[in-house]
Design a protein around this motif. Sequence first.
Motif, mmCIF file in Angstrom:
data_model
loop_
_atom_site.group_PDB
_atom_site.id
_atom_site.type_symbol
_atom_site.label_atom_id
_atom_site.label_comp_id
_atom_site.label_asym_id
_atom_site.label_seq_id
_atom_site.Cartn_x
_atom_site.Cartn_y
_atom_site.Cartn_z
ATOM 1 N N LYS A 55 0.846 -1.196 0.000
ATOM 2 C CA LYS A 55 0.000 0.000 0.000
ATOM 3 C C LYS A 55 0.886 1.253 0.000
ATOM 4 O O LYS A 55 0.660 2.188 -0.786
ATOM 5 N N ALA A 56 1.917 1.255 0.849
ATOM 6 C CA ALA A 56 2.847 2.389 0.886
ATOM 7 C C ALA A 56 3.651 2.481 -0.409
ATOM 8 O O ALA A 56 3.896 3.575 -0.933
ATOM 9 N N LEU A 57 4.040 1.309 -0.941
ATOM 10 C CA LEU A 57 4.831 1.273 -2.178
ATOM 11 C C LEU A 57 4.029 1.842 -3.342
ATOM 12 O O LEU A 57 4.547 2.624 -4.146
ATOM 13 N N PHE A 58 2.750 1.469 -3.424
ATOM 14 C CA PHE A 58 1.905 1.965 -4.504
ATOM 15 C C PHE A 58 1.656 3.461 -4.368
ATOM 16 O O PHE A 58 1.582 4.180 -5.369
ATOM 17 N N ASP A 59 1.498 3.929 -3.139
ATOM 18 C CA ASP A 59 1.250 5.363 -2.914
ATOM 19 C C ASP A 59 2.477 6.203 -3.279
ATOM 20 O O ASP A 59 2.356 7.256 -3.914
ATOM 21 N N LEU A 60 3.661 5.737 -2.889
ATOM 22 C CA LEU A 60 4.886 6.475 -3.187
ATOM 23 C C LEU A 60 5.272 6.346 -4.661
ATOM 24 O O LEU A 60 5.697 7.307 -5.289
ATOM 25 N N PRO A 63 10.594 4.750 -8.312
ATOM 26 C CA PRO A 63 11.276 3.697 -9.089
ATOM 27 C C PRO A 63 12.372 2.986 -8.306
ATOM 28 O O PRO A 63 12.584 1.779 -8.490
ATOM 29 N N TRP A 64 13.087 3.712 -7.414
ATOM 30 C CA TRP A 64 14.159 3.083 -6.639
ATOM 31 C C TRP A 64 13.591 2.111 -5.608
ATOM 32 O O TRP A 64 14.130 1.015 -5.419
ATOM 33 N N LEU A 65 12.508 2.508 -4.949
ATOM 34 C CA LEU A 65 11.870 1.605 -3.981
ATOM 35 C C LEU A 65 11.274 0.389 -4.676
ATOM 36 O O LEU A 65 11.354 -0.736 -4.169
ATOM 37 N N LEU A 68 14.129 -1.867 -5.539
ATOM 38 C CA LEU A 68 14.675 -2.494 -4.332
ATOM 39 C C LEU A 68 13.799 -3.647 -3.876
ATOM 40 O O LEU A 68 14.306 -4.697 -3.459
ATOM 41 N N TRP A 69 12.481 -3.479 -3.962
ATOM 42 C CA TRP A 69 11.560 -4.550 -3.569
ATOM 43 C C TRP A 69 11.707 -5.763 -4.488
ATOM 44 O O TRP A 69 11.734 -6.909 -4.031
ATOM 45 N N ILE A 70 11.840 -5.517 -5.783
ATOM 46 C CA ILE A 70 12.010 -6.624 -6.735
ATOM 47 C C ILE A 70 13.340 -7.335 -6.486
ATOM 48 O O ILE A 70 13.428 -8.566 -6.553
ATOM 49 N N ALA A 124 4.378 0.827 -9.850
ATOM 50 C CA ALA A 124 4.406 -0.305 -8.920
ATOM 51 C C ALA A 124 3.206 -1.217 -9.081
ATOM 52 O O ALA A 124 3.294 -2.428 -8.844
ATOM 53 N N ARG A 125 2.068 -0.677 -9.489
ATOM 54 C CA ARG A 125 0.857 -1.492 -9.638
ATOM 55 C C ARG A 125 0.980 -2.498 -10.778
ATOM 56 O O ARG A 125 0.202 -3.442 -10.860
#
Length: 263
Positions: A55-60, A63-65, A68-70, A124-125
Amino acid sequence: METLDITLPRMALLYGLCLLPWLLLWLIGLRLSRDIGISILRMTVQLSLVGIYLKALFDLNNPWLNGLWILLMLMVADLSILQRAGLKARYFFLATLTAIASSVIVSTAYLVMLVIQPALYYDARYIVPLAGMILGNCLQGNVIALERFYSALRKNEQEYETFLMLGANRWEAVRPYFRAAIKAALNPTIAGMATMGLVSLPGMMTGQILGGSEPWIAVKYQIAIMICIFASTAIASIINLRLSLNIAFDAFDVLKTEVIEKR
């Protein structure tokens, strides 16, 4: 049309469905209560934390985050592949990471940037769930490929050595086991594609329909993701086995030397 939410009381009701198989397993003498309980608890906690993070990732939508998640997903998948295939991470970590990262990133980028073409290529979505679906299936295929390949080598060690004595090089000697391992890794995906829509409605398509998408749009997305899963699994499995070959034999020589020195 919006997806209907599942309230907390209904979620509690959902967990009650586990009681029936739990009871049946206990009646036939399988004492799996602890394992099942721990698995359900871990699934709930892990998915809840991931839901909060996404939820936070989609809101922000940074590209770097997102990248990093991937990367974190790839590293966790790498360790899981090696653990389930029975291989040591200190020898095979980089080879396996290179294989799955190259195939998953290429397939995801191809799908997002050339086929779907969202307004933001790093959205991100799109990239996070699509990369996750491709990686999850790629993980299964690589586990099968590595496990089958090295099990076959251990089982047919004398046959392999016979090939070498007859003049074959290392690649020629292992090629039959290599082909069998790749075929085993791809069989589930090939069988799934052949029966998809007739035997089952796949998860991505079902999720999109429940989310309000038109069935035909959901079908096109499902076809796209399955083609990417097939391509990624095939590419990663082939690269993984090829990269691991020299590492495996070098590691075997090191271990053999250590055993001799201890004697």
